[in-house]
Scaffold this active site. Structure first.
Site, PDB file in Angstrom:
ATOM      1  N   LYS A  78     -13.916  -1.584 -13.301  1.00  0.00           N
ATOM      2  CA  LYS A  78     -13.763  -3.042 -13.248  1.00  0.00           C
ATOM      3  C   LYS A  78     -15.138  -3.693 -13.409  1.00  0.00           C
ATOM      4  CE  LYS A  78     -11.605  -6.717 -10.437  1.00  0.00           C
ATOM      5  NZ  LYS A  78     -10.868  -7.058  -9.218  1.00  0.00           N
ATOM      6  N   SER A 158      -6.387  -9.632  -9.928  1.00  0.00           N
ATOM      7  CA  SER A 158      -7.428  -9.849 -10.903  1.00  0.00           C
ATOM      8  C   SER A 158      -7.828  -8.600 -11.685  1.00  0.00           C
ATOM      9  CB  SER A 158      -8.676 -10.378 -10.194  1.00  0.00           C
ATOM     10  OG  SER A 158      -9.206  -9.404  -9.292  1.00  0.00           O
ATOM     11  N   SER A 182      -5.380  -7.934  -5.560  1.00  0.00           N
ATOM     12  CA  SER A 182      -5.816  -7.653  -6.935  1.00  0.00           C
ATOM     13  C   SER A 182      -5.760  -6.213  -7.388  1.00  0.00           C
ATOM     14  CB  SER A 182      -7.236  -8.160  -7.135  1.00  0.00           C
ATOM     15  OG  SER A 182      -7.197  -9.522  -7.419  1.00  0.00           O
TER      16      SER A 182
HETATM   17  N1  GLN Z   1      -4.741 -13.519  -6.607  1.00  0.00           N
HETATM   18  C1  GLN Z   1      -5.572 -13.724  -5.455  1.00  0.00           C
HETATM   19  C2  GLN Z   1      -6.584 -14.790  -5.737  1.00  0.00           C
HETATM   20  O1  GLN Z   1      -6.490 -15.383  -6.754  1.00  0.00           O
HETATM   21  C3  GLN Z   1      -6.238 -12.437  -5.056  1.00  0.00           C
HETATM   22  C4  GLN Z   1      -7.356 -12.046  -5.933  1.00  0.00           C
HETATM   23  C5  GLN Z   1      -8.017 -10.783  -5.526  1.00  0.00           C
HETATM   24  O2  GLN Z   1      -7.472 -10.001  -4.760  1.00  0.00           O
HETATM   25  N2  GLN Z   1      -9.232 -10.600  -6.013  1.00  0.00           N
HETATM   26  O3  GLN Z   1      -7.441 -15.066  -4.974  1.00  0.00           O
END
Ligand code: GLN
Length: 493
Positions: A78, A158, A182
């Site tokens: 990532k 994400s 995410s």
């Molecule tokens: N979808 C969540 C957010 O937008 C979690 C994102 C994440 O876990 N990095 O914050």
């Protein structure tokens, strides 16, 4: 050669040891597959040349009988993990061209164990999002499509590039980070397995920070065993991260086949939320039955503060992000837009470098931390967070793990759910409570929807008891026999 991309990590390691194929062949097969799947936009930066060199070195170690635990395994990293000398963007234009002078602990651990990084995987900008549509480097496309429908679907977010790469068989495993879901939500959307370990299990050193009290690294792979192998390598205490925990890392594969007899699986009644896709609720019931058939005792539990988790998260996460992202000012990292004076330079740089969702989060965070609202929002949220944590502590007196859906819907099309941010935020309704409490969680693919999309179930475990979670996950995997593969990712030549 292409069938080399169908190996699991465990079977590839066995094949490499027996010299059935070489690391160079394995890595080349994945590079070819990656090139054929470029339209999915999984990587922001490809590192194929270095990967080929590293594969040669891995083969030399195999020849000498001194192979490392994960030697020659091609993975995706990532693009939130700092990698020494390799561009690290966090999918933000503000970090374009930034080459960190150091390596994150997690990526360094994986490298030390012999994994080979094929590229820096795309993500939502600064890991803020649930669909990989907030990236400054374009959307990632899910390798799955609905039956009879050619619309491009999101891979979740994400960590969308990581999940899509593993699902499309262009990488054998990948790293992700999970702040509110995410790892688990994209794993569910792409039909693969992903685990967010307990907060503190993996070091956050060198991971671009989003919300420091929630961020946690973890792996994606195509089954439980491969996730266990990757997590073993990633996890561990790190003196460079004061929130990492000094506990030995167990061999997560040791208990995989121990079954679930004698274990208690909790089913939280508050997770039966209106608006959840009925097919997902049905799959949840099936999952419960599978574990029951395998000998687990099913108990009903209550997590009464579940309904407040999302709202609390959207105070705490933006608050921390507004503070963490203050460092991107055009002076120390990446992009700089010259202004008339220092303040003007800050403003112009940040306006040019940050996307819309990141700006929204910074504004919310700055607001909830401002003098007049600190107690009303931020401190209140911290108190509610404690209650959410207490819910889990109470539930775990009655059971060993919890079983829930991972996300309320299967993957949606690009452009859907973007009308208002709250619809998008609802994606993480089932994953956020465990994030708030720091508990470990994972998503396992268990079936397909009527229109052919993967559906995942979430297991949540006790702090630092990833082993039991893996045991239950393996049992579910054996019972579900999820063998479907996305068939639409290789574009006709
Ligand atoms: N979808 C969540 C957010 O937008 C979690 C994102 C994440 O876990 N990095 O914050």
């Amino acid at each position: 050669m292409t069938n080399l991309t169908n190996h699991t990590i465990a079977s590839a390691l066995a094949g490499l040891k027996k010299k059935e194929f070489t690391a160079v062949e394995l890595v080349d097969a994945h590079i070819k597959a990656s090139e054929a799947a470029r339209h999915l936009n999984c990587y922001i930066t490809e590192t194929f040349d270095t990967a080929r060199e590293q594969a040669k070195a891995a083969d030399e170690r195999y020849a000498k009988g001194v192979a490392l635990p994960l030697d020659g395994i091609p993975i995706a990293m990532k693009d939130l993990f700092c990698t020494e000398g390799v561009q690290t963007t966090a999918a933000s234009r503000i970090l374009e061209g930034f080459k960190p002078p150091y390596e994150s602990t997690v990526s360094g651990n994986l490298k030390k164990d012999g994994t080979i990084t094929l590229g820096k995987a795309n993500l939502d900008e600064f890991a803020m999002g649930s669909s990989n549509t907030t990236s400054g480097y374009g959307n990632v496309i899910n390798p799955w499509k609905r039956k009879g429908d050619n619309k491009d679907l999101v891979p979740g977010g994400s960590s969308g590039g990581s999940a899509a790469a593993v699902s499309a068989r262009i990488a054998m495993g990948a790293t992700g980070t999970d702040t509110g879901g995410s790892i688990r939500q994209p794993a569910a959307f792409c039909g693969i397995t992903g685990i967010k370990p307990t907060y503190g299990r993996c070091s956050r050193f060198g991971i671009v920070a989003f919300a420091s009290s929630l961020d946690q690294a973890g792996p994606f792979a195509r089954n439980t065993e491969d996730c266990a192998l990757l997590l073993k390598s990633m996890a561990g205490w790190d003196p460079k991260d004061s929130t990492s925990v000094n506990r030995p890392v167990p061999d997560y594969t040791a208990q995989l086949k121990a079954g679930v007899k004698g274990l208690k699986v909790g089913v939280p009644k508050e997770y039966r939320i209106d608006g959840t896709n009925p097919e997902i609720l049905e799959m949840w019931d099936k999952g419960v039955q599978m574990l029951k058939d395998a000998g687990a005792e099913i108990v009903s539990v209550s997590l009464p503060h579940t309904a407040y988790a999302l709202q609390t998260y959207y105070v705490i996460a933006p608050a921390e992000c507004s503070s963490n992202l203050a460092r991107y000012d055009g002076v120390r990292f990446g992009k700089r837009v010259e202004g008339d004076n220092l303040i003007d330079t800050y403003e112009k740089t940040r306006a040019a470098g940050f996307g819309k969702e990141v700006r929204r989060r910074i504004l919310i965070g700055t607001y909830v931390l401002s003098a007049g609202y600190y107690d009303a929002y931020y401190n209140k949220a911290r108190k509610v967070r404690k209650l959410i944590w207490q819910d889990f502590v109470n539930a775990y007196q009655k059971c060993d793990v919890l079983l829930t859906p991972t996300a309320p819907t299967p993957a949606f099309a690009i452009g859907e759910n973007t009308q208002d941010p709250v619809t998008m935020y609802l994606n993480d309704i089932f994953t956020i409570p465990a994030s708030m409490a720091g508990m470990p969680g994972m998503s396992i693919p268990v079936g397909l929807s009527a229109d052919g999309l993967p559906l995942g179930l979430q297991l949540l475990g006790k702090p630092f008891d990833e082993e039991t979670m893996f045991r239950v996950s393996q049992t579910l995997e054996d019972a579900a026999q999820f063998t479907a593969v996305p068939s639409n990712f290789v574009k006709a030549a």
